[in-house]
Design a protein around this motif. Structure first.
Motif, mmCIF file in Angstrom:
data_model
loop_
_atom_site.group_PDB
_atom_site.id
_atom_site.type_symbol
_atom_site.label_atom_id
_atom_site.label_comp_id
_atom_site.label_asym_id
_atom_site.label_seq_id
_atom_site.Cartn_x
_atom_site.Cartn_y
_atom_site.Cartn_z
ATOM 1 N N ALA A 193 73.638 39.623 31.092
ATOM 2 C CA ALA A 193 73.334 40.749 31.975
ATOM 3 C C ALA A 193 73.126 40.272 33.415
ATOM 4 O O ALA A 193 73.579 40.924 34.367
ATOM 5 N N LEU A 194 72.454 39.135 33.578
ATOM 6 C CA LEU A 194 72.262 38.568 34.922
ATOM 7 C C LEU A 194 73.610 38.223 35.551
ATOM 8 O O LEU A 194 73.856 38.506 36.727
ATOM 9 N N ARG A 195 74.493 37.612 34.757
ATOM 10 C CA ARG A 195 75.804 37.219 35.287
ATOM 11 C C ARG A 195 76.634 38.454 35.624
ATOM 12 O O ARG A 195 77.330 38.485 36.641
ATOM 13 N N ARG A 196 76.565 39.480 34.775
ATOM 14 C CA ARG A 196 77.322 40.697 35.049
ATOM 15 C C ARG A 196 76.857 41.334 36.355
ATOM 16 O O ARG A 196 77.658 41.769 37.172
ATOM 17 N N LYS A 197 75.549 41.363 36.553
ATOM 18 C CA LYS A 197 75.018 41.909 37.804
ATOM 19 C C LYS A 197 75.482 41.082 38.991
ATOM 20 O O LYS A 197 75.884 41.616 40.022
ATOM 21 N N ALA A 198 75.410 39.757 38.855
ATOM 22 C CA ALA A 198 75.794 38.876 39.956
ATOM 23 C C ALA A 198 77.260 39.059 40.331
ATOM 24 O O ALA A 198 77.610 39.141 41.511
ATOM 25 N N VAL A 199 78.123 39.146 39.330
ATOM 26 C CA VAL A 199 79.556 39.289 39.585
ATOM 27 C C VAL A 199 79.857 40.635 40.241
ATOM 28 O O VAL A 199 80.712 40.730 41.136
ATOM 29 N N LEU A 200 79.140 41.685 39.822
ATOM 30 C CA LEU A 200 79.434 43.024 40.313
ATOM 31 C C LEU A 200 78.815 43.330 41.675
ATOM 32 O O LEU A 200 79.253 44.250 42.355
ATOM 33 N N PHE A 201 77.797 42.578 42.073
ATOM 34 C CA PHE A 201 77.146 42.850 43.351
ATOM 35 C C PHE A 201 78.148 42.695 44.494
ATOM 36 O O PHE A 201 78.822 41.688 44.619
ATOM 37 N N ALA A 220 59.363 42.385 27.795
ATOM 38 C CA ALA A 220 59.193 42.784 26.391
ATOM 39 C C ALA A 220 59.623 41.680 25.439
ATOM 40 O O ALA A 220 59.190 41.646 24.280
ATOM 41 N N TRP A 221 60.461 40.780 25.908
ATOM 42 C CA TRP A 221 60.959 39.687 25.077
ATOM 43 C C TRP A 221 60.253 38.359 25.372
ATOM 44 O O TRP A 221 60.673 37.311 24.872
ATOM 45 N N GLY A 222 59.220 38.393 26.173
ATOM 46 C CA GLY A 222 58.482 37.166 26.469
ATOM 47 C C GLY A 222 59.121 36.304 27.533
ATOM 48 O O GLY A 222 58.799 35.113 27.646
ATOM 49 N N VAL A 223 60.011 36.890 28.340
ATOM 50 C CA VAL A 223 60.644 36.150 29.436
ATOM 51 C C VAL A 223 59.841 36.386 30.710
ATOM 52 O O VAL A 223 59.671 37.535 31.131
ATOM 53 N N GLU A 224 59.336 35.322 31.289
ATOM 54 C CA GLU A 224 58.554 35.457 32.520
ATOM 55 C C GLU A 224 59.434 35.972 33.655
ATOM 56 O O GLU A 224 60.622 35.637 33.738
ATOM 57 N N LYS A 225 58.821 36.757 34.532
ATOM 58 C CA LYS A 225 59.552 37.286 35.681
ATOM 59 C C LYS A 225 60.141 36.166 36.518
ATOM 60 O O LYS A 225 61.299 36.245 36.965
ATOM 61 N N SER A 226 59.373 35.107 36.719
ATOM 62 C CA SER A 226 59.851 33.985 37.542
ATOM 63 C C SER A 226 61.079 33.334 36.912
ATOM 64 O O SER A 226 61.989 32.888 37.615
ATOM 65 N N SER A 227 61.120 33.291 35.581
ATOM 66 C CA SER A 227 62.274 32.700 34.897
ATOM 67 C C SER A 227 63.525 33.537 35.113
ATOM 68 O O SER A 227 64.605 33.000 35.414
ATOM 69 N N ALA A 228 63.390 34.867 34.978
ATOM 70 C CA ALA A 228 64.544 35.752 35.169
ATOM 71 C C ALA A 228 65.053 35.686 36.605
ATOM 72 O O ALA A 228 66.269 35.622 36.842
ATOM 73 N N LEU A 229 64.142 35.690 37.567
ATOM 74 C CA LEU A 229 64.543 35.644 38.974
ATOM 75 C C LEU A 229 65.210 34.312 39.309
ATOM 76 O O LEU A 229 66.195 34.270 40.062
ATOM 77 N N THR A 230 64.674 33.231 38.750
ATOM 78 C CA THR A 230 65.268 31.908 39.004
ATOM 79 C C THR A 230 66.685 31.829 38.458
ATOM 80 O O THR A 230 67.602 31.351 39.141
ATOM 81 N N GLU A 231 66.883 32.296 37.224
ATOM 82 C CA GLU A 231 68.221 32.274 36.637
ATOM 83 C C GLU A 231 69.191 33.126 37.450
ATOM 84 O O GLU A 231 70.356 32.759 37.620
ATOM 85 N N PHE A 232 68.694 34.246 37.952
ATOM 86 C CA PHE A 232 69.567 35.107 38.759
ATOM 87 C C PHE A 232 70.000 34.388 40.033
ATOM 88 O O PHE A 232 71.179 34.433 40.417
ATOM 89 N N LEU A 233 69.081 33.716 40.699
ATOM 90 C CA LEU A 233 69.419 32.997 41.930
ATOM 91 C C LEU A 233 70.426 31.882 41.648
ATOM 92 O O LEU A 233 71.362 31.665 42.421
ATOM 93 N N ILE A 234 70.233 31.188 40.537
ATOM 94 C CA ILE A 234 71.178 30.128 40.169
ATOM 95 C C ILE A 234 72.558 30.721 39.925
ATOM 96 O O ILE A 234 73.578 30.204 40.410
ATOM 97 N N ILE A 235 72.622 31.816 39.178
ATOM 98 C CA ILE A 235 73.909 32.436 38.867
ATOM 99 C C ILE A 235 74.582 32.954 40.133
ATOM 100 O O ILE A 235 75.810 32.831 40.293
ATOM 101 N N MET A 236 73.815 33.534 41.055
ATOM 102 C CA MET A 236 74.402 34.000 42.312
ATOM 103 C C MET A 236 75.045 32.847 43.075
ATOM 104 O O MET A 236 76.098 33.012 43.704
ATOM 105 N N HIS A 237 74.432 31.669 43.016
ATOM 106 C CA HIS A 237 75.043 30.490 43.642
ATOM 107 C C HIS A 237 76.242 30.013 42.831
ATOM 108 O O HIS A 237 77.244 29.567 43.398
ATOM 109 N N GLU A 238 76.152 30.103 41.510
ATOM 110 C CA GLU A 238 77.285 29.690 40.677
ATOM 111 C C GLU A 238 78.536 30.497 41.001
ATOM 112 O O GLU A 238 79.647 29.965 40.985
ATOM 113 N N VAL A 239 78.370 31.790 41.275
ATOM 114 C CA VAL A 239 79.537 32.641 41.547
ATOM 115 C C VAL A 239 79.868 32.687 43.035
ATOM 116 O O VAL A 239 80.717 33.479 43.469
#
Length: 366
Positions: A193-201, A220-239
């Motif tokens: 989902a993070l990658r799909r958002k990054a590609v579509l932005f 709800a799945w036990g994923v910290e907000k900081s973890s999700a935001l960090t992965e998103f930033l990495i993926i945005m750089h990946e693409v």
């Protein structure tokens, strides 16, 4: 109360939005909970139960009308957005049972005409209202967030093990186990989902608010907000969309620094190795490239191969125009990693020197 009839049809989203606006003005939490439950159970819940399990499961709505609407991305995403707001309103009333309901104004106007009467309809709604469980509300909200992020429902049962028990009339009253740590399906769902958002932005800049649905789902799945935001930033750089998130990197308090450094270094190595291979083919650049430290070049090549093996096809080296991602962007990424902490400062310094040299070579080639 006029908002009881503001949502007579489940497909009338304007009326639903008006109903939600009206509910926000209700001060009595028991009354708010009762009316919100009425709308949820009779209008929203059946749509989701039908969409997920088949409309033969619900008799409150007409499949011929609702099924085509669920296939309309614009309508369905608007419904999801409003349903998430409704879940938020219901969560704000979880402790409503402990608050006494008064269906009379605090200071009754004895001169009012006609005289104010007790509303038996509202009393009935309040008496029939259930005591809600916050864990169940959070789970239902998470599923709706997931529906905002994917058109593929096939992985939802693995991501939500209790899915079959949800969106029933009594579902909001039962306890739902929340994850302390995401399982493999939930982790994969979040990353996809993070990658799909990054590609579509396509906007010039991206804000953290654009990730609210993912953050809610991750919580709800036990994923910290900081973890999700960090992965998103990495993926945005990946693409290759570094420029869209540069403003988010001015503060590191919301991200996991070590994880970003690790991902950022991998991206930088892949880009530098690709640029080095391309520039070596140009005679004009060879004298400048000969100045590069051989050990650094070899290390970068090794790290690039490892990174591409770990994330095959996910680290882009070319932009949408099929041109190499500008070395200036890579240089800025390396300098940002270098400024974050001292953990990778030596490696980052070596990459910065290499990138400087490649920039000079690219200018000579240009």
């Amino acid at each position: 109360m006029p908002y009881l009839t503001l949502f007579p049809k489940p497909y009338d989203l304007d009326s639903l939005e008006h109903a939600i606006s009206a509910l926000r003005t209700v001060d009595d939490v028991q009354l708010l909970s009762a009316i919100a439950q009425e709308i949820w159970n009779n209008h929203l819940r059946p749509i989701y139960r039908g969409a997920l399990f088949g409309f033969h499961e619900v008799d409150e709505i007409c499949e011929e009308i609702i099924s085509p609407l669920c296939d309309d991305p614009s309508w369905f995403h608007t419904l999801n957005r409003l349903a998430i707001v409704m879940i938020g309103l219901l969560r704000s009333t979880v402790d409503a049972a402990s608050v006494p309901y008064e269906n009379q104004p605090e200071h009754e106007n004895l001169d009012a005409w006609p005289p104010l009467q007790k509303d038996t309809i509202l009393d009935g709604h309040v008496k029939r209202a259930d005591n809600l469980d916050d864990s169940s509300l959070e789970t239902h909200g998470a599923i709706i967030c997931a529906l905002q992020l994917t058109d593929d429902f096939s992985t939802l049962p693995m991501c939500f093990p209790t899915l079959e028990t949800l969106f029933l009339r009594e579902s909001l009253t039962g306890h739902q186990p929340l994850s302390l740590h995401p399982n493999e399906y939930q982790t994969a769902f979040i990353e996809d989902a993070l990658r799909r958002k990054a590609v579509l932005f396509e906007a010039h800049v991206v804000n953290y608010d654009d990730l609210d649905d993912l953050v809610t789902l991750g919580r709800a799945w036990g994923v910290e907000k900081s973890s999700a935001l960090t992965e998103f930033l990495i993926i945005m750089h990946e693409v290759g969309k570094d420029h869209m998130v540069q403003h988010l990197m001015t503060s590191t308090r919301l991200i996991e620094i070590e994880r970003f450094q690790e991902g950022g270094m991998a991206i930088a190595c892949v880009r530098l190795d690709t640029a080095l291979v391309a520039l070596k083919k140009a005679k004009e650049c060879r004298s400048i490239i000969a100045m590069l430290d051989a050990d650094t070049c070899e290390w970068v090549k090794e790290q690039a191969e490892i990174s591409k093996g770990n994330r095959p096809g996910k680290i882009f080296t070319h932009g949408a125009d099929d041109q190499l991602i500008p070395l200036e962007n890579t240089h800025e990424l390396i300098l940002r990693i270098k400024r974050m902490s001292s953990a990778n400062r030596i490696d980052a310094a070596a990459l910065s020197t290499m990138c400087d040299t490649l920039l000079k070579a690219s200018e000579a080639f240009a």
